[in-house]
Scaffold this active site. Structure first.
Site, PDB file in Angstrom:
ATOM      1  N   ILE A  69       4.582   7.734   7.908  1.00  0.00           N
ATOM      2  CA  ILE A  69       5.237   8.220   6.913  1.00  0.00           C
ATOM      3  C   ILE A  69       4.664   9.611   6.295  1.00  0.00           C
ATOM      4  O   ILE A  69       5.669  10.316   5.778  1.00  0.00           O
ATOM      5  CB  ILE A  69       5.222   6.873   5.778  1.00  0.00           C
ATOM      6  CG1 ILE A  69       5.891   5.727   6.452  1.00  0.00           C
ATOM      7  CG2 ILE A  69       6.031   7.371   4.586  1.00  0.00           C
ATOM      8  CD1 ILE A  69       5.479   4.587   5.320  1.00  0.00           C
TER       9      ILE A  69
ATOM     10  N   PHE B 232       7.136   1.767  12.077  1.00  0.00           N
ATOM     11  CA  PHE B 232       6.659   2.867  11.222  1.00  0.00           C
ATOM     12  C   PHE B 232       5.363   2.429  10.411  1.00  0.00           C
ATOM     13  O   PHE B 232       5.427   1.068  10.103  1.00  0.00           O
ATOM     14  CB  PHE B 232       7.595   3.743  10.665  1.00  0.00           C
ATOM     15  CG  PHE B 232       8.166   2.944   9.589  1.00  0.00           C
ATOM     16  CD1 PHE B 232       7.952   2.990   8.067  1.00  0.00           C
ATOM     17  CD2 PHE B 232       9.410   2.272   9.787  1.00  0.00           C
ATOM     18  CE1 PHE B 232       8.543   2.224   7.179  1.00  0.00           C
ATOM     19  CE2 PHE B 232      10.259   1.705   8.723  1.00  0.00           C
ATOM     20  CZ  PHE B 232       9.693   1.489   7.572  1.00  0.00           C
ATOM     21  N   CYS B 233       4.658   3.231   9.880  1.00  0.00           N
ATOM     22  CA  CYS B 233       3.481   2.598   8.944  1.00  0.00           C
ATOM     23  C   CYS B 233       3.002   3.957   8.132  1.00  0.00           C
ATOM     24  O   CYS B 233       3.630   4.922   8.531  1.00  0.00           O
ATOM     25  CB  CYS B 233       2.343   1.935   9.680  1.00  0.00           C
ATOM     26  SG  CYS B 233       1.477   2.973  10.802  1.00  0.00           S
ATOM     27  N   THR B 234       2.042   4.019   7.576  1.00  0.00           N
ATOM     28  CA  THR B 234       1.479   4.940   6.556  1.00  0.00           C
ATOM     29  C   THR B 234       1.186   6.277   7.462  1.00  0.00           C
ATOM     30  O   THR B 234       1.645   7.268   6.965  1.00  0.00           O
ATOM     31  CB  THR B 234       0.387   4.509   5.663  1.00  0.00           C
ATOM     32  OG1 THR B 234       0.817   3.226   4.978  1.00  0.00           O
ATOM     33  CG2 THR B 234       0.147   5.682   4.554  1.00  0.00           C
TER      34      THR B 234
END
EC number: 1.14.-.-
Length: 334
Positions: free
Chosen positions: A205, A176-178
């Protein structure tokens, strides 16, 4: 007070003539008073911008009418103040820099997982959960039981994979990332390395925080964002962190009470790392910022993103120089 709409957007798409998009896109943004930075490359578009609701809607409509830029992925959040000082459209080699040739999310990518299904996936004991963001982002918030690769830039992620992940041993990997864009490339990279079951959080996120109720959430802390808000909480409102203008690290109120913290000059993270020359420059910049505030003017030079970009350009120049030297050594010309 009218809320400022913050729009994070990206799309991987083949744009062979991306240079020709820059001028009309910049003109449109300036006319609509949209601030922030958009990156264009042959592989697509990426960036975060802000403006009033009408301006952001106009930008999204304009992009939707451009060949290949329709149905762009975007996420909205809100702020009381404009988080950017300038309007920029930059031409790049990559819209998110991994530095590995041949990685194309348009050809191969991991399995997208909706926010509503994410908790079930990462609660599976057979799933390895990896945070693809940089260490300073992870420090202020991440998912429960996520692995922190402790990288300073996304360029370091392939080396982390090489040293720590094994397609034979790690059968299921979730990342996952921003906002989702780094996971597009990281999952594509893992697929190229032979990992079979690779998953990533669709929308990142920010989309998870938007759609999953806080009482059901497995997110812990706040989410770092690349604008003057520094971080957002589970309600996607500005969080408790500020940012050191010298080193861009997020800082708490407790850290601001440290003797090492001098506004605009240093913080506990960088006080022992900056040179005397840098310190003098930061002191002068802060003086100019205070003068501008006293005159009720915006001091563009205070934008921390300007410092970040200068550092990135310097690092890129050094990398290119090192690559040229290695090439010369391999050919025996030095």
């Amino acid at each position: 007070m009218t809320k400022v709409v913050v729009c994070a957007l990206y799309k991987f798409v083949s744009l062979p003539h991306f240079e020709s998009i820059r001028a009309p896109l910049l003109a449109m943004m300036e006319q609509a008073e949209v601030k922030g930075t958009l990156l264009l490359a042959s592989e697509g578009i990426n960036g975060t911008v802000a403006g009033n609701q009408e301006a952001i809607e106009a930008l999204l409509a304009w992009l939707n009418n451009q060949n290949g830029l329709d149905n762009i992925v975007y996420k909205l959040s809100f702020d009381d103040e404009m988080p950017f000082y300038r309007t920029k459209v930059k031409l790049k080699n990559e819209i998110v820099t991994m530095g590995v040739e041949g990685i194309d999310p348009l050809k191969v990518v991991g399995t997208y997982v909706k926010p509503k299904d994410w908790n079930a996936l990462i609660s599976d004991p057979d799933v390895i959960l990896v945070d693809t963001r940089n260490d300073y982002e992870v420090q202020i918030g991440t998912f429960k039981n996520a692995i922190n690769p402790v990288t300073e830039t996304f360029r370091e992620f392939p080396e982390y994979v090489k040293q720590n992940l094994d397609p034979v041993k790690h059968k299921k990997v979730a990342m996952f990332c921003t906002g989702g864009i780094r996971c597009e490339k990281s999952t594509a990279y893992l697929k190229e390395q032979g990992f079979e079951e690779v998953y990533h959080l669709e929308g990142g996120i920010l989309k998870y925080l938007e759609e999953v109720k806080q009482e059901e959430s497995l997110w812990e802390g706040e989410c770092f964002v690349f604008d003057n808000r520094v971080a957002v909480n589970h309600e996607l409102k500005k969080g408790q962190y500020d940012q050191c203008n010298a080193c861009r690290m997020p800082i708490t109120e407790a850290e601001k009470r440290s003797p090492a913290y001098v506004q605009g000059v240093s913080c506990p993270h960088c006080v022992d790392k900056i040179s005397d020359e840098q310190r003098k420059r930061f002191v002068e910049r802060e003086r100019q910022v205070n003068l501008a505030k006293a005159r009720n003017e915006a001091h563009i030079g205070s934008d921390v993103n300007q410092v970040i970009e200068a550092r990135r350009e310097k690092k890129e120049a050094l990398r290119k120089l090192a690559a040229q030297k290695n090439k010369l050594k391999q050919t025996g010309t030095v």
